[in-house]
Design an enzyme around this catalytic site. Structure first.
Site, PDB file in Angstrom:
ATOM      1  N   CYS A 157       0.864  -1.183   0.000  1.00 28.89           N
ATOM      2  CA  CYS A 157       0.000   0.000   0.000  1.00 28.89           C
ATOM      3  C   CYS A 157       0.901   1.234   0.000  1.00 28.89           C
ATOM      4  CB  CYS A 157      -0.917   0.010   1.210  1.00 28.89           C
ATOM      5  SG  CYS A 157      -1.776   1.591   1.428  1.00 28.89           S
ATOM      6  N   CYS A 173       0.321   2.877   3.799  1.00 22.63           N
ATOM      7  CA  CYS A 173       0.639   2.176   5.051  1.00 22.63           C
ATOM      8  C   CYS A 173       1.525   0.956   4.846  1.00 22.63           C
ATOM      9  CB  CYS A 173      -0.650   1.752   5.752  1.00 22.63           C
ATOM     10  SG  CYS A 173      -1.543   0.422   4.905  1.00 22.63           S
ATOM     11  N   ALA A 228      25.100  13.791 -19.521  1.00 20.90           N
ATOM     12  CA  ALA A 228      24.482  14.260 -20.767  1.00 20.90           C
ATOM     13  C   ALA A 228      25.529  15.019 -21.564  1.00 20.90           C
ATOM     14  CB  ALA A 228      23.295  15.172 -20.477  1.00 20.90           C
ATOM     15  N   PRO A 229      25.368  15.077 -22.892  1.00 18.47           N
ATOM     16  CA  PRO A 229      26.297  15.865 -23.699  1.00 18.47           C
ATOM     17  C   PRO A 229      26.099  17.356 -23.461  1.00 18.47           C
ATOM     18  CG  PRO A 229      24.509  15.004 -25.054  1.00 18.47           C
ATOM     19  CD  PRO A 229      24.350  14.399 -23.701  1.00 18.47           C
ATOM     20  N   THR A 230      27.089  18.123 -23.878  1.00 21.49           N
ATOM     21  CA  THR A 230      26.966  19.580 -23.790  1.00 21.49           C
ATOM     22  C   THR A 230      25.765  20.045 -24.598  1.00 21.49           C
ATOM     23  OG1 THR A 230      29.317  19.891 -23.468  1.00 21.49           O
ATOM     24  CG2 THR A 230      28.127  21.740 -24.396  1.00 21.49           C
ATOM     25  N   GLY A 290      21.610  21.532 -20.994  1.00 22.29           N
ATOM     26  CA  GLY A 290      21.211  22.340 -19.850  1.00 22.29           C
ATOM     27  C   GLY A 290      21.607  21.847 -18.482  1.00 22.29           C
ATOM     28  N   GLU A 295      15.807  -9.112 -15.050  1.00 20.19           N
ATOM     29  CA  GLU A 295      15.782 -10.087 -13.956  1.00 20.19           C
ATOM     30  C   GLU A 295      17.111 -10.221 -13.237  1.00 20.19           C
ATOM     31  OE1 GLU A 295      13.869 -13.906 -14.290  1.00 20.19           O
ATOM     32  OE2 GLU A 295      12.543 -13.147 -15.845  1.00 20.19           O
ATOM     33  N   CYS A 300      15.128 -16.683  10.821  1.00 21.59           N
ATOM     34  CA  CYS A 300      14.956 -17.753   9.830  1.00 21.59           C
ATOM     35  C   CYS A 300      14.429 -19.012  10.503  1.00 21.59           C
ATOM     36  CB  CYS A 300      16.289 -18.045   9.146  1.00 21.59           C
ATOM     37  SG  CYS A 300      16.219 -19.434   8.004  1.00 21.59           S
ATOM     38  N   TYR A 334      17.478 -16.547 -26.262  1.00 22.19           N
ATOM     39  CA  TYR A 334      16.860 -17.091 -25.049  1.00 22.19           C
ATOM     40  C   TYR A 334      16.874 -18.621 -25.094  1.00 22.19           C
ATOM     41  CZ  TYR A 334      13.690 -17.333 -21.069  1.00 22.19           C
ATOM     42  OH  TYR A 334      13.148 -17.582 -19.834  1.00 22.19           O
TER      43      TYR A 334
END
Length: 1153
Positions: A10, A13, A103-105, A108, A577, A671, A894
């Site tokens: 939730c 909570c 980020a490249p020039t 900003g 994963e 455990c 895969y």
């Protein structure tokens, strides 16, 4: 109706919540009573306040409020909306995160930091490399009307200073205790350990903590080479001290290109929780060309424009940088050296200089430090960019020594065997020992001694044979003034250097021109081939360029942006994963950086889609498999609540014990298996994914493309829905640049039919397993008992074969006739010996025919596991582990698939390889209809020898440690696939009559095979030569035991298994002690315990665990997959079936012994 409920998650909570509410983005019913409907964050907040139930949701609301505040400020200061990447940074900044701005020039970064420094209203420190940049930032802050200090450290102001000032007045800057530290050009930190330590002081990291971190990192390095309990305890003690530290200073890094290497730099990275380095972006819009001229002045005249950067190959030295600069100036141009400092860039940007001349060095300022999109239009490489080393020094790299040894026709086989399986840390230790001429202990010491001898042999061979030049596929060795040197083309320097001419400007990528003045044909050929593969660079002959058109396009892309490539920016979270997969994807799109969120590694990279001209700033995180499982809390029937209308399936997070490794699916403080209190919850990963999802535009869930992967994707989608509604499922069958980009283009929604099928299968597994296990535990008085529907038939097969094997034990005589074996069974050894003493064998050829043989299709999971065992004795659990690693490293498609289909791209790989080796046998087959998956195939036209060479050149590129099994399995997959795309072979079949002591046997065997696919994927042929006759008596049985391969074949034939369950089923039987695997030949043998379990199952539940019933259920699950059957109906049928187990309690009627 089937409903899913999580016992956590939730957003207010963290309590139990239904999937419907999560998908709507609202808290649980306890927190927010009423109907399920989508509401915005502010409305939800107001309602929670109204109901007096507000808890954790306040953090989400406050983040939104702060973000909106800084957005308003940004618009006010800048006069426009922030770009996607700026929104991403602002979101993280207002939450107080420390991180790297990558980020490249031109997008900003500095603007964003100026806005945030105004917003933060705190003492802050903005560290920049030059006085001119300091003055620019100060001027901007003053115009805004913000409190700024540019000359001396002052509290409650933005202090803009150079690194020089920091180093000179460190104590004064530490004294003002800044709460925000922003560093532009962080290479100054990464290059200098002293500067790093000073920055640590500004960050208010206690000296003791900093020193302890360095000590811990040194100890961890020592542990790579030897296991030592005392060292481990020291590391744990230091970690417990360090982990209690939390920095109170927000630390932001911008424009760094180096990786932290020294211990001080690594300590800083550890303590701030991210890598103070930024992603290197290899996006280019460059015309790559070459010429055989070496006259720079003539070339400049031909181009007919200023605005060039000339990079001189390092082997020419500073002398040529001076000479080229002088020559240009003598011709009337304005040229300046770009060797150190920043003044040259200011003059170039201001138009005071026409050309910059520097060294083609990756670490040089001319390659790393120039971002001038408007004026810098082209780059000229004077000489192929290269690294030059004395040959003797290069031999300290044992992998280079191997390659040179091969070129000299030396036998280096034994060296390769010993080197290829070393870990990265061991290989580094060997390099350092060779370089520093120091000894090591154990096997590494012996290896260093032998490699030292190999170095001498190589040098002596070159001298004795008077060799002046050697050319390999990755380097050139040449003699120069009585000394041999080795030359490597500098790929990264070329990409980075040529990329200086193509930068971000006005939202577009400017067009650049690169010209290589070729001074070494062989090195240029190596550079060309490697760039074509790594960066898809294609060189054009400079003489064939239409220079008027090129010049016009270069200028147009800088004048109004219309001639450049328009770029779009987007931010994303990519969930995979496994951590290996996360690292692989991060690498294939450039050099990414790593940070940690709640202790979870996050890899940041930039995915560039050239077709849509989109730059996707991507965070990659691994879920580490499932995040939830059917709960074992006392809820309903084993976690499933059933009423008249609904079937509610309850899921808990996974709790993993760090001591014994067991997984628990209910909330525990210790455990239940080993009593340890070291419990890790998957909630930590969920929270990390949730946090990043609030920062990005889109979320891509790229879990495995199967039923289990879809359920993991569904859980992630559900649990993060309140935080981001732009969530997409993407899938790929191979981890390559093209496959990932295509997956993003084809983004889709979760396949709920697959999810329902997985839920039904998991419920079946839980209900049947728990009920049968309960019976078995009671019957055998042993808690380590468990079984499921699929394990039942497999146990039956193993028990049956074990019993038959034992009942028919005797002696086997192997009669080897050439390479063909005839086996005879005898009950006693005496009978076997008598048979051999009278042995008379006669072989007669009675017929011969010629026939064509078609190639086998490429591998599916079952056929791969069967062949891996039959050819190399690689058992199925190891084969699946290795295949998983090869897939995650991006080398094969895969590996859990039952499809033999090959895509057009896959077919093109075979065509490319066969053309490369000069074969005319390419046919090309798609092998069946297209489905969700392909067959198992390689992702590149690279055979196992080429793979070995790649690993020798860069042992760390694939992120896994290669073993003999990796090479064998890759080679098997590669050959089977290539063979499947080739023409048929021609075989000669010979029929023999074999007379052994009067008994006649007739066999037809292939005796010759040639042509077609047989050159790649060989077929066994036989030679029945009775003159080569040997015999052997061994203890054996008339009946063979089962192997993994046999079980997999049976599971497939009886339709009770799927690619994802073949190996897992047998491993479960071994884990419970029902079956053991023989060491030599990996036979599966039932234990006494397994025999007893089978007898109970067969006596009371034979129908439930029969092949036919199991196959019937799996067919039903497949129908749910295809949306042909209701999951609810299958679950209710299961419930009725389960009642039979509960009605029959064998212990009440008899005691099983």
């Amino acid at each position: 109706m089937l409903k899913v409920n999580y016992l956590f998650g939730c957003p207010n909570c963290n309590g139990s919540i239904s999937v419907d509410r999560l998908h709507a983005g609202i808290p649980c019913e306890t927190c927010l009573p009423g109907a399920v409907e989508k509401l915005d964050i502010r409305t939800i907040y107001d309602l929670l306040v109204k109901y007096s139930t507000l808890k954790g949701y306040s953090e989400l609301y406050m983040d939104l409020e702060m973000y909106d505040d800084i957005l308003r400020l940004f618009k006010k200061i800048v006069g426009g909306e922030p770009w996607s990447l700026q929104r991403y940074w602002l979101n993280k900044l207002v939450r107080g995160e420390s991180f790297s701005l990558s980020a490249p020039t031109g997008v900003g970064k500095t603007t964003t930091l100026i806005v945030y420094s105004v917003y933060s209203h705190t003492t802050s420190l903005f560290v920049v490399p030059t006085k001119s940049l300091r003055d620019q930032i100060c001027e901007k802050l003053k115009k805004i009307g913000h409190l700024v200090s540019c000359n001396k450290p002052e509290e409650d102001k933005v202090n803009v200073v150079t690194f020089h000032s920091i180093n000179k007045n460190i104590d004064e800057f530490v004294r003002i205790k800044p709460k925000l530290l922003m560093v532009d050009d962080a290479d100054m930190i990464l290059k200098s350990g002293k500067t790093t330590e000073r920055i640590a002081k500004v960050l208010q990291i206690p000296q003791e903590v900093f020193d302890d971190t360095i000590k811990m990192l040194r100890l961890k390095r020592m542990l790579r080479f030897k296991e030592d309990e005392d060292l481990i305890n020291q590391v744990r003690e230091l970690e417990s001290k360090i982990l209690g530290y939390k920095s109170s200073v927000q630390f932001i890094v911008s424009s760094a290109t180096l990786k932290p290497k020294g211990y001080k730099q690594m300590a800083l990275r550890f303590l701030v929780g991210f890598e103070p380095s930024t992603i290197q972006i290899y996006n280019r819009n460059v015309i790559d060309s070459f010429t055989y001229s070496n006259n720079v002045n003539e070339l400049v005249k031909e181009i007919g424009d200023v605005g060039g950067l000339i990079l001189v190959s390092k082997d020419y030295g500073k002398k040529y940088v001076d000479q080229i600069t002088d020559n240009l100036n003598a011709e009337g141009y304005r040229a300046m050296k770009a060797i150190s400092g920043r003044k040259f860039l200011e003059k170039f940007s201001n138009g005071d200089v026409d050309f910059l001349v520097g060294s083609a060095s990756y670490y040089g300022v001319a390659v790393r430090g120039i971002d001038e999109p408007k004026r810098l239009k082209y780059v000229i490489f004077y000489g192929v960019p290269k690294t030059k080393l004395p040959l003797e020094d290069s031999l300290n790299n044992p992998l280079t020594a191997l390659k040179i040894g091969e070129l000299l026709k030396l036998d280096v086989t034994e060296y390769r065997k010993r080197l290829i399986y070393l870990s990265p840390a061991e290989l580094q230790a060997v390099k350092i020992a060779l370089r520093n001429k120091v000894s090591l202990n154990g096997k590494l010491g012996d290896l260093v001694e032998d490699l030292t001898k190999l170095k001498d042999i190589i040098l002596d061979t070159i001298k004795a044979n008077k060799i002046d030049k050697l050319v390999s596929d990755s380097f050139v060795i040449k003699k120069d003034t009585n000394k041999h040197y080795i030359f490597f083309p500098d790929i990264i320097t070329y990409i980075q250097g040529s990329g200086r001419s193509s930068r971000i400007m006005n939202g577009g990528l400017t067009l650049g021109l690169s010209v290589v003045l070729v001074d070494d044909l062989e090195l240029f050929d190596i550079l060309n081939k490697k760039l074509r593969r790594i960066a898809e660079v294609t060189f054009m002959n400079f003489d064939e360029l239409k220079l008027d058109e090129v010049r016009e396009k270069l200028n147009k892309s800088r004048s109004d942006g219309s001639g450049g490539r328009s770029m779009n920016f987007k931010t994303a979270l990519l969930v995979v994963e496994s951590p290996t997969k996360a690292r692989t994807i991060s690498k294939i799109f450039g050099r990414g950086v790593r940070r940690e969120i709640y202790g979870i590694p996050v890899y940041e990279t930039i995915i560039i889609d050239d077709h849509s001209n989109t730059i996707i700033y991507t965070n990659i995180i691994a879920s580490k498999g499932h995040l939830t499982d059917l709960t074992t809390e006392e809820l309903g029937y084993y976690g499933v609540e059933i009423n008249d209308k609904d079937i509610v399936v309850n899921y808990s997070p996974l709790y993993r014990c760090m001591s014994c490794g067991k997984t628990i699916t209910k909330k525990v403080s210790t455990c239940p298996y080993c009593g340890s209190s070291m419990i890790n919850s998957s909630e930590k990963i969920v929270n990390a994914i949730r946090l990043i999802s609030t920062e990005v535009d889109e979320v891509y869930i790229a879990t495995d493309p199967d039923q289990e992967g879809e359920k993991i994707a569904y859980d992630i989608y559900s649990l993060i829905s309140p935080y981001n509604q732009n969530i997409f499922r993407i899938s790929y069958n191979e981890i390559t640049k093209t496959a990932v980009l295509n997956a993003i283009k084809s983004k889709a929604k979760i396949n709920e039919s697959l999810v329902k099928a997985q839920i039904a299968r998991r419920i079946e597994d839980r209900w049947i397993g728990f009920e049968l296990s309960s019976v078995l535990r009671s019957a055998l008085n042993d808690n380590n008992n468990g079984t499921g529907r699929v394990q039942g038939p497999v146990l039956k097969w193993v028990v049956g074969k074990t019993s038959e094997y034992k009942a028919n034990i005797g002696y086997v005589v192997d009669i080897n006739i050439g390479d063909y074996v005839v086996r005879k069974f005898f009950k006693t050894k005496k009978d076997a010996e008598t048979f051999i003493s009278q042995l008379n064998v006669k072989v007669t050829k009675i017929a011969e025919r010629t026939s064509t043989i078609d190639p086998l299709p490429p591998f599916t999971t079952d056929s791969l596991l069967i062949d891996a065992y039959s050819k190399f004795r690689i058992n199925s659990s190891l084969a699946m582990k290795v295949a998983q690693e090869l897939f995650e490293a991006g080398l094969i498609t895969y590996h859990r698939t039952d499809s033999i289909h090959i895509s057009p791209y896959g077919i093109s790989i075979a065509r490319e390889y066969l053309e490369k080796i000069g074969s005319n046998d390419f046919v090309g087959r798609s092998w069946g209809n297209e489905g969700a998956h392909e067959a198992i195939r390689p992702t590149r036209s690279m055979d196992v020898e080429e793979l070995r060479k790649e690993i020798e050149e860069n042992p760390f590129q694939f992120g896994i440690k290669f073993t003999w099994a990796h090479y064998r399995l890759y080679d098997l997959i590669f050959r089977r696939f290539i063979g499947s795309q080739m023409s048929s072979a021609t075989a000669t079949y010979t029929t023999y009559e074999i007379n052994i002591n009067g008994e006649l046997y007739t066999v037809e065997l292939p005796t010759k095979v040639h042509g077609g696919f047989s050159s790649i994927y060989g077929i066994r042929v036989y030679n029945l030569d009775e003159s080569h006759l040997t015999t052997r008596i061994r203890k054996g049985s008339l009946v063979s035991l089962l192997t993994y391969a046999d079980v997999i074949r049976l599971m497939k034939d009886t339709n009770i298994g799927r690619p994802s369950t073949y190996v897992r089923t047998v491993q479960s039987l071994i884990r419970h002690g029902y079956v053991v695997e023989s060491k030599k030949r990996s036979f599966l043998i039932a234990t006494n315990k397994g025999q007893k379990v089978y007898e109970i199952l067969n006596k009371y539940f034979s129908d439930m665990v029969s092949e036919s019933r199991t196959s019937h259920l799996i067919t039903k699950i497949d129908k749910i997959n295809r949306n042909e059957l209701s999951a609810e109906d299958v679950i209710m049928d299961l419930l009725n079936e389960i009642k039979n187990i509960k009605l029959v309690n064998p212990l009440q009627s008899e005691q099983y012994v």
